[in-house]
Design a protein around this motif. Structure first.
Motif, PDB file in Angstrom:
ATOM      1  N   VAL A 192       3.369   2.113   6.072  1.00  0.00           N
ATOM      2  CA  VAL A 192       3.730   2.727   7.341  1.00  0.00           C
ATOM      3  C   VAL A 192       3.224   4.160   7.263  1.00  0.00           C
ATOM      4  O   VAL A 192       3.534   4.897   6.316  1.00  0.00           O
ATOM      5  CB  VAL A 192       5.251   2.668   7.607  1.00  0.00           C
ATOM      6  N   ILE A 193       2.430   4.528   8.267  1.00  0.00           N
ATOM      7  CA  ILE A 193       1.724   5.806   8.262  1.00  0.00           C
ATOM      8  C   ILE A 193       2.085   6.552   9.541  1.00  0.00           C
ATOM      9  O   ILE A 193       2.015   5.994  10.639  1.00  0.00           O
ATOM     10  CB  ILE A 193       0.202   5.559   8.206  1.00  0.00           C
ATOM     11  N   ALA A 194       2.461   7.822   9.384  1.00  0.00           N
ATOM     12  CA  ALA A 194       2.777   8.653  10.548  1.00  0.00           C
ATOM     13  C   ALA A 194       1.499   8.901  11.355  1.00  0.00           C
ATOM     14  O   ALA A 194       0.380   8.707  10.873  1.00  0.00           O
ATOM     15  CB  ALA A 194       3.389   9.978  10.094  1.00  0.00           C
ATOM     16  N   LYS A 195       1.654   9.358  12.586  1.00  0.00           N
ATOM     17  CA  LYS A 195       0.510   9.607  13.468  1.00  0.00           C
ATOM     18  C   LYS A 195      -0.448  10.673  12.926  1.00  0.00           C
ATOM     19  O   LYS A 195      -1.613  10.728  13.322  1.00  0.00           O
ATOM     20  CB  LYS A 195       0.978  10.018  14.867  1.00  0.00           C
ATOM     21  N   ASP A 196       0.024  11.514  11.997  1.00  0.00           N
ATOM     22  CA  ASP A 196      -0.858  12.515  11.385  1.00  0.00           C
ATOM     23  C   ASP A 196      -1.539  11.977  10.128  1.00  0.00           C
ATOM     24  O   ASP A 196      -2.122  12.721   9.358  1.00  0.00           O
ATOM     25  CB  ASP A 196      -0.099  13.807  11.085  1.00  0.00           C
ATOM     26  N   TRP A 197      -1.449  10.657   9.895  1.00  0.00           N
ATOM     27  CA  TRP A 197      -2.080   9.952   8.779  1.00  0.00           C
ATOM     28  C   TRP A 197      -1.442  10.256   7.435  1.00  0.00           C
ATOM     29  O   TRP A 197      -2.083  10.123   6.393  1.00  0.00           O
ATOM     30  CB  TRP A 197      -3.593  10.182   8.759  1.00  0.00           C
ATOM     31  N   THR A 198      -0.185  10.664   7.417  1.00  0.00           N
ATOM     32  CA  THR A 198       0.546  10.805   6.161  1.00  0.00           C
ATOM     33  C   THR A 198       1.416   9.566   5.963  1.00  0.00           C
ATOM     34  O   THR A 198       1.932   8.976   6.914  1.00  0.00           O
ATOM     35  CB  THR A 198       1.411  12.075   6.142  1.00  0.00           C
ATOM     36  N   LEU A 199       1.597   9.200   4.726  1.00  0.00           N
ATOM     37  CA  LEU A 199       2.327   7.988   4.358  1.00  0.00           C
ATOM     38  C   LEU A 199       3.829   8.216   4.444  1.00  0.00           C
ATOM     39  O   LEU A 199       4.328   9.243   3.990  1.00  0.00           O
ATOM     40  CB  LEU A 199       1.937   7.609   2.926  1.00  0.00           C
ATOM     41  N   THR A 200       4.557   7.225   5.000  1.00  0.00           N
ATOM     42  CA  THR A 200       6.019   7.331   5.045  1.00  0.00           C
ATOM     43  C   THR A 200       6.705   6.274   4.188  1.00  0.00           C
ATOM     44  O   THR A 200       7.792   6.512   3.684  1.00  0.00           O
ATOM     45  CB  THR A 200       6.562   7.252   6.482  1.00  0.00           C
ATOM     46  N   ASN A 201       6.105   5.101   4.035  1.00  0.00           N
ATOM     47  CA  ASN A 201       6.615   4.123   3.071  1.00  0.00           C
ATOM     48  C   ASN A 201       5.562   3.075   2.780  1.00  0.00           C
ATOM     49  O   ASN A 201       4.586   2.940   3.501  1.00  0.00           O
ATOM     50  CB  ASN A 201       7.961   3.508   3.493  1.00  0.00           C
ATOM     51  N   PHE A 202       5.762   2.357   1.671  1.00  0.00           N
ATOM     52  CA  PHE A 202       4.803   1.348   1.265  1.00  0.00           C
ATOM     53  C   PHE A 202       5.469   0.249   0.451  1.00  0.00           C
ATOM     54  O   PHE A 202       6.535   0.442  -0.137  1.00  0.00           O
ATOM     55  CB  PHE A 202       3.654   1.971   0.452  1.00  0.00           C
ATOM     56  N   LYS A 203       4.804  -0.893   0.464  1.00  0.00           N
ATOM     57  CA  LYS A 203       5.212  -2.033  -0.357  1.00  0.00           C
ATOM     58  C   LYS A 203       3.927  -2.636  -0.912  1.00  0.00           C
ATOM     59  O   LYS A 203       3.016  -2.982  -0.146  1.00  0.00           O
ATOM     60  CB  LYS A 203       5.961  -3.062   0.480  1.00  0.00           C
ATOM     61  N   ILE A 204       3.850  -2.730  -2.235  1.00  0.00           N
ATOM     62  CA  ILE A 204       2.679  -3.308  -2.893  1.00  0.00           C
ATOM     63  C   ILE A 204       3.172  -4.409  -3.821  1.00  0.00           C
ATOM     64  O   ILE A 204       3.981  -4.156  -4.715  1.00  0.00           O
ATOM     65  CB  ILE A 204       1.894  -2.247  -3.706  1.00  0.00           C
ATOM     66  N   GLU A 205       2.712  -5.615  -3.566  1.00  0.00           N
ATOM     67  CA  GLU A 205       3.012  -6.742  -4.447  1.00  0.00           C
ATOM     68  C   GLU A 205       1.688  -7.239  -4.989  1.00  0.00           C
ATOM     69  O   GLU A 205       0.718  -7.365  -4.240  1.00  0.00           O
ATOM     70  CB  GLU A 205       3.720  -7.856  -3.689  1.00  0.00           C
TER      71      GLU A 205
END
Length: 181
Positions: A48-61
């Motif tokens: 999930v990426i904010a509109k300014d292209w910074t990351l807010t959360n992630f899930k990697i499996e």
């Protein structure tokens, strides 16, 4: 919705990538499958990426030779909770670099708003899929032209010129990735 397929040249892989947009953010869902040096692997990641292209959360499996792992990250104010634990080494980090995809280069390229030949250094959470690790690193980007950016890691032991489309998505990452669709 934007759909891209990348071929991993060096890592012998294919990535099926989708980006969707809402009023509040961008959501990425992607799957990578490949083989490299007697390692069979797959990676599913969502961001999930904010509109300014910074990351807010992630899930990697991911799975490498039948060894499965999951890394979950959530930004809480300036801190990152990784698998439910606050990790101070990632405080104030805005970007992630997942080792087997060229997409994560898009985040700093689109966020930093470069002028020609300007260099900018960013702090990045680097996820090494083959080692199953996440670590704090620095990377430097500079703009060669509207559709070409120079990338280098710090300390400088790797660098590349990335050809991108007009939305900042990698078309060619020499020797590593090539966009098919």
């Amino acid at each position: 919705m934007k759909t891209i397929i990348w071929k991993g040249i060096y890592y012998k892989a294919l990535e099926y990538f989708q980006l969707s947009e809402t009023h509040q953010n961008f959501t990425v869902k992607s799957r990578i499958i490949g083989t490299f040096e007697d390692k069979f692997y797959w990676v599913d990641y969502s961001l999930v990426i904010a509109k300014d292209w910074t990351l807010t959360n992630f899930k990697i499996e991911f799975e490498v030779n039948n060894n499965k792992k999951r890394i979950l990250g959530e930004k809480i104010n300036s801190d990152w909770s990784i698998n439910g634990e606050i990790k101070p080494q990632f405080r104030n980090f805005d970007f992630i670099d997942i080792s087997l995809t060229p997409f994560t280069n898009t985040l700093p390229i689109n966020h930093l708003h470069f002028s020609a030949h300007q260099k900018k250094t960013v702090k990045v959470m680097y996820v090494d899929i083959f080692n199953g690790s996440i670590e704090a690193v620095k990377q430097k980007y500079s703009k060669n032209s509207d559709l070409n950016y120079h990338y280098e890691n710090i300390p400088k032991n790797f660098e590349a010129d990335l050809n991108v489309d007009d939305s900042g998505f990698v078309n060619l990452y020499p020797t590593l990735f090539e966009r098919i669709v």
